[in-house]
Design a protein around this motif. Structure first.
Motif, PDB file in Angstrom:
ATOM      1  N   TRP A 170      40.647  51.287 -53.004  1.00  0.00           N
ATOM      2  CA  TRP A 170      39.829  51.585 -51.858  1.00  0.00           C
ATOM      3  C   TRP A 170      38.405  51.904 -52.503  1.00  0.00           C
ATOM      4  CZ3 TRP A 170      40.577  56.470 -48.583  1.00  0.00           C
ATOM      5  CH2 TRP A 170      39.477  56.454 -47.559  1.00  0.00           C
ATOM      6  N   ASP A 198      40.494  46.451 -49.121  1.00  0.00           N
ATOM      7  CA  ASP A 198      40.657  47.360 -48.064  1.00  0.00           C
ATOM      8  C   ASP A 198      39.809  47.468 -46.891  1.00  0.00           C
ATOM      9  OD1 ASP A 198      41.435  50.181 -47.258  1.00  0.00           O
ATOM     10  OD2 ASP A 198      42.127  50.551 -49.441  1.00  0.00           O
ATOM     11  N   ILE A 235      43.689  44.253 -45.477  1.00  0.00           N
ATOM     12  CA  ILE A 235      44.366  45.250 -44.853  1.00  0.00           C
ATOM     13  C   ILE A 235      44.030  45.163 -43.210  1.00  0.00           C
ATOM     14  CG2 ILE A 235      42.446  46.895 -44.767  1.00  0.00           C
ATOM     15  CD1 ILE A 235      44.468  49.166 -45.397  1.00  0.00           C
ATOM     16  N   TRP A 272      39.107  54.972 -38.524  1.00  0.00           N
ATOM     17  CA  TRP A 272      38.091  54.612 -39.404  1.00  0.00           C
ATOM     18  C   TRP A 272      36.988  53.824 -38.521  1.00  0.00           C
ATOM     19  CZ3 TRP A 272      37.611  56.976 -43.608  1.00  0.00           C
ATOM     20  CH2 TRP A 272      38.709  57.696 -44.216  1.00  0.00           C
ATOM     21  N   TRP A 306      48.522  43.833 -45.419  1.00  0.00           N
ATOM     22  CA  TRP A 306      49.175  45.089 -45.461  1.00  0.00           C
ATOM     23  C   TRP A 306      48.838  45.757 -43.981  1.00  0.00           C
ATOM     24  CZ3 TRP A 306      46.610  49.460 -48.583  1.00  0.00           C
ATOM     25  CH2 TRP A 306      45.283  48.929 -49.021  1.00  0.00           C
ATOM     26  N   ASP A 308      48.426  49.052 -42.071  1.00  0.00           N
ATOM     27  CA  ASP A 308      47.974  50.479 -42.120  1.00  0.00           C
ATOM     28  C   ASP A 308      47.800  51.353 -40.877  1.00  0.00           C
ATOM     29  OD1 ASP A 308      47.810  52.785 -43.959  1.00  0.00           O
ATOM     30  OD2 ASP A 308      45.421  52.340 -44.143  1.00  0.00           O
ATOM     31  N   MET A 309      47.845  52.723 -41.368  1.00  0.00           N
ATOM     32  CA  MET A 309      47.337  53.667 -40.216  1.00  0.00           C
ATOM     33  C   MET A 309      48.097  53.384 -38.997  1.00  0.00           C
ATOM     34  SD  MET A 309      44.977  55.089 -41.728  1.00  0.00           S
ATOM     35  CE  MET A 309      43.835  56.053 -40.991  1.00  0.00           C
ATOM     36  N   ARG A 405      52.933  50.409 -43.643  1.00  0.00           N
ATOM     37  CA  ARG A 405      52.854  51.774 -44.039  1.00  0.00           C
ATOM     38  C   ARG A 405      54.191  52.563 -43.256  1.00  0.00           C
ATOM     39  NH1 ARG A 405      48.047  55.994 -44.642  1.00  0.00           N
ATOM     40  NH2 ARG A 405      48.486  56.064 -42.534  1.00  0.00           N
ATOM     41  N   TRP A 418      55.390  50.003 -48.218  1.00  0.00           N
ATOM     42  CA  TRP A 418      54.801  50.647 -49.539  1.00  0.00           C
ATOM     43  C   TRP A 418      54.922  52.227 -49.258  1.00  0.00           C
ATOM     44  CZ3 TRP A 418      50.624  49.939 -46.211  1.00  0.00           C
ATOM     45  CH2 TRP A 418      49.517  50.974 -46.489  1.00  0.00           C
ATOM     46  N   ASP A 421      50.311  57.131 -49.318  1.00  0.00           N
ATOM     47  CA  ASP A 421      49.340  57.861 -50.353  1.00  0.00           C
ATOM     48  C   ASP A 421      49.881  58.645 -51.403  1.00  0.00           C
ATOM     49  OD1 ASP A 421      47.856  56.254 -48.900  1.00  0.00           O
ATOM     50  OD2 ASP A 421      46.799  57.828 -47.488  1.00  0.00           O
ATOM     51  N   PHE A 454      47.747  57.073 -55.876  1.00  0.00           N
ATOM     52  CA  PHE A 454      46.731  56.977 -55.063  1.00  0.00           C
ATOM     53  C   PHE A 454      45.658  57.914 -55.005  1.00  0.00           C
ATOM     54  CE2 PHE A 454      44.786  57.155 -50.701  1.00  0.00           C
ATOM     55  CZ  PHE A 454      44.288  56.009 -50.746  1.00  0.00           C
ATOM     56  N   HIS A 479      47.064  50.918 -57.210  1.00  0.00           N
ATOM     57  CA  HIS A 479      46.164  50.983 -55.903  1.00  0.00           C
ATOM     58  C   HIS A 479      45.574  52.585 -56.222  1.00  0.00           C
ATOM     59  CE1 HIS A 479      44.177  51.143 -52.172  1.00  0.00           C
ATOM     60  NE2 HIS A 479      45.356  51.978 -51.422  1.00  0.00           N
TER      61      HIS A 479
HETATM   62  O1  MIG Z   1      43.075  57.078 -44.412  1.00  0.00           O
HETATM   63  O2  MIG Z   1      42.115  52.132 -46.056  1.00  0.00           O
HETATM   64  O3  MIG Z   1      47.667  54.587 -47.138  1.00  0.00           O
HETATM   65  O4  MIG Z   1      46.478  52.806 -49.274  1.00  0.00           O
HETATM   66  O5  MIG Z   1      43.523  52.554 -49.067  1.00  0.00           O
HETATM   67  C1  MIG Z   1      43.048  56.336 -45.291  1.00  0.00           C
HETATM   68  C2  MIG Z   1      42.074  53.365 -46.773  1.00  0.00           C
HETATM   69  C3  MIG Z   1      43.376  55.006 -45.137  1.00  0.00           C
HETATM   70  C4  MIG Z   1      45.484  54.932 -46.257  1.00  0.00           C
HETATM   71  C5  MIG Z   1      46.253  53.962 -46.799  1.00  0.00           C
HETATM   72  C6  MIG Z   1      45.734  53.719 -48.307  1.00  0.00           C
HETATM   73  C7  MIG Z   1      44.372  52.902 -48.081  1.00  0.00           C
HETATM   74  C8  MIG Z   1      43.464  53.965 -47.119  1.00  0.00           C
HETATM   75  N1  MIG Z   1      43.827  54.264 -46.006  1.00  0.00           N
END
Ligand code: MIG
Length: 633
Positions: A170, A198, A235, A272, A306, A308-309, A405, A418, A421, A454, A479
């Motif tokens: 990241w 990322d 991502i 984000w 991938w 995420d969140m 995730r 996966w 973190d 991580f 990662h």
């Molecule tokens: O709040 O996208 O688990 O793999 O690098 C962190 C940034 C958000 C969490 C993921 C991680 C990723 C990161 N994300």
């Protein structure tokens, strides 16, 4: 034998593919009761019984002695005393005086007190009264897993190249950064198949957009990397930025596809991109809509993602922040005693992933408004199904790399996972190892942890030891988090050690892929606790630092700093093989305890007597692997 027990009117999770005539919960052969709208049941355990399961969860392979929760949680501190991680995998398996498996198909919170309150008692509390439970009996633990897995359907198989080595961090902020990762590996002779993008590849963290300054002409860039044999893996986040004119937000809003609040307005929370809306992934129409958006990237040549969140992670809600600010304002000029101070502090600290916010969210399920807390554990799985089902419809099975995730059983049919973190901690090598068989029991075969860890700074020896376990995990990805020390292999002194370890992976890929596909096709486990194979061997039964791999092998990684080797237990005579680059060193060892030396650039492997596995010639990319010149060890 598998028996389904149903009570009330359960929400259909689509976790299972097997249709069974349900029996009434009154027939459920465990002590049980309904209390305050909850379903509780319990069973006794003999001292030597082992309790397996729960997939991605903290602590040991044997889950006894702790309390766990099924509640998908964005928690970046995977310490021993946590109760939940990102997944909800509601399957347990008792082995010993009695052997049976239990799957609770229920999408809200479940508490699993597995010998925490009373050492001899498992007491399970389901936060609702509408549920299905499957009881699986007969045969060995492995038979029970196979029967359960048949009921939930065949596991996802990724493309062959997804077994190649993958490098992430990241973030690789722009094309130059990603290029330098490829160049760094190539120069050091370290094989590589994937580079991750990322959140910073996006324009303002908006899903399905590209930051054109960082990646001008993205499609050509993707093609250029493909020509070098490199797959770029972007991502995708669950939250959709609230921004007028952003196509995804505008469409989702116009179609009513976002989660709502009780009053029917769109639920908003900060992630984000800033304030976001959240697609209602529980609605099949929304899944279809969101899934098709991945086409924007597949059209540009992207063939892996991938997600995420998707627990979903919520940094804050507008309501939560307002409430906290009001609280703070009311305290201005007041005498802040300790009670008030900590209360204020907790209010701000508790803004992220708050239960109050989850309770504000509503989904549309078959035209009915359903509170999020009743279906929390299906959200991430829904997002991942949106993508996975689109890929299968459009490209067929096994064409697109996809992992998530958050997850719930059922998502294993179209995706991997996966483990989120983790930290650059030595203890997290073993945590990765322990989750592998548990995840396999629940159908998740394509999985792995962030190698090297991580969060926080890694050391060279930690990354090497982590990778030496990762050599065997289907997802082999290094990662690390924003702001941490660079941990790509070529960044450290003596990068040839990294080459030696990762080359071993490439030599093993044909064997590992074959073992993986067989496990998927036979509803079997790729990784098993030793106790599955040696049920009468007390040391094997208690072993938490080694695993059986396929029918031929046992793995036992080194997991301690400054250790030149480790103690390993052989439940039968085996060949100890040290692999390093193209070097193979073998030693026959007899059943029992041994101390084996393993250098930082070596990968230890144990092969059963009279079994052999193929090793091919290493290559810089999976596409250049060939059976020619393979040897059997
Ligand atoms: O709040 O996208 O688990 O793999 O690098 C962190 C940034 C958000 C969490 C993921 C991680 C990723 C990161 N994300």
């Amino acid at each position: 034998m598998i028996t389904k027990f149903t009570h009330g009117d359960p929400i259909c999770t689509e976790a299972t593919v097997l249709r069974l005539e349900p029996r009434a919960m009154a027939d459920f052969p465990f002590e049980h009761r309904f209390e305050d709208g909850r379903f509780c049941f319990s069973f006794l355990m003999e001292p030597d019984d082992i309790l397996y399961g729960l997939g991605e969860a903290p602590r040991g392979i044997n889950k006894r002695g702790w309390i766990y929760q099924s509640y998908c949680s964005d928690d970046p501190f995977h310490t021993e005393t946590k109760e939940a991680l990102y997944a909800a995998h509601n399957f347990i398996l008792l082995s010993g005086s009695r052997t049976f498996g239990l799957f609770i198909d229920f999408p809200a919170r479940i508490r699993w007190d597995l010998g925490y309150t009373r050492q001899d008692t498992a007491e399970i509390t389901v936060e609702g009264a509408d549920l299905d439970i499957y009881l699986i009996e007969g045969g060995s633990p492995r038979d029970i897993v196979r029967e359960f897995r048949a009921a939930i359907g065949q596991s996802y198989i990724p493309p062959f190249w997804a077994f190649g080595f993958q490098q992430s961090r990241w973030s690789y902020h722009n094309a130059e950064a990603a290029d330098s990762v490829v160049a760094g590996h190539d120069a050091a002779g370290i094989p590589l198949d994937c580079v991750y993008l990322d959140i910073d590849y996006m324009d303002s963290y908006k899903d399905f957009t590209i930051n054109e300054t960082a990646f001008p002409d993205f499609a050509s860039y993707v093609r250029e990397k493909k020509e070098q044999g490199i797959h770029l893996i972007p991502i995708i986040d669950a939250g959709v930025k609230k921004e007028n004119g952003y196509f995804l937000y505008e469409e989702g809003k116009a179609k009513g596809f976002f989660c709502k609040k009780a009053d029917g307005s769109v639920f908003e929370a900060g992630v984000w991109p800033g304030v976001c809306a959240f697609p209602d992934f529980l609605d099949p129409e929304v899944r279809r809509w969101f899934g098709e958006k991945y086409k924007r990237l597949t059209d540009m040549g992207i063939d892996g993602f991938w997600n995420d969140m998707n627990e979903p992670a919520l940094f804050y809600s507008v309501e939560g922040v307002e409430n906290a600010l009001d609280k703070a304002a009311a305290l201005r000029g007041e005498n802040l005693d300790l009670g008030r101070f900590f209360n204020l502090k907790d209010t701000f600290m508790g803004l992220s992933n708050s239960q109050d916010d989850y309770a504000r969210i509503f989904h549309n399920i078959n035209g009915k408004q359903v509170n999020h807390q009743r279906v929390h554990n299906l959200y991430g799985a829904g997002m991942t199904r949106a993508a996975g089902e689109y890929f299968e419809r459009t490209f067929g099975r096994g064409k697109i790399l996809m992992f998530s995730r958050a997850s719930y059983i059922g998502a294993h049919r179209c995706s991997g996972i996966w483990f989120g973190d983790n930290h650059s901690w030595w203890s997290h090598i073993l945590l990765d190892l322990k989750m592998l068989p548990s995840a396999n029991m629940c159908g998740f075969l394509y999985c792995g942890a962030d190698l090297g860890g991580f969060n926080e700074n890694a050391t060279r020896d930690l990354v090497l030891r982590f990778l030496a376990l990762g050599v065997f995990t289907p997802l082999m990805r290094n990662h690390s988090a924003l702001g941490t020390r660079d941990q790509e292999g070529y960044r450290f002194e003596r990068p040839e050690d990294f080459r030696d370890v990762i080359q071993v992976r490439y030599r093993l890929i044909p064997y590992l892929y074959d073992t993986f596909v067989k496990a998927s096709e036979n509803n079997d486990m790729m990784f098993r606790p030793l106790s599955f194979d040696y049920p009468d061997d007390q040391i094997a039964r208690e072993c938490e630092t080694q695993l059986m791999l396929g029918e031929e092998c046992m793995i036992a990684p080194v997991y301690e700093q400054n250790a030149s080797g480790r103690t390993v237990y052989l439940p039968e005579d085996m060949t100890f093989v040290k692999l390093s680059g193209e070097r193979v060193e073998k030693q026959e060892l007899s059943k029992g305890l041994h101390y084996v030396k393993v250098a930082l650039n070596e990968v230890p492997l144990f092969i059963k007597k009279d079994r052999h596995i193929p090793l091919c010639k290493p290559a810089m990319r999976t596409k250049d692997l060939s059976p020619e010149g393979s040897i059997y060890i």
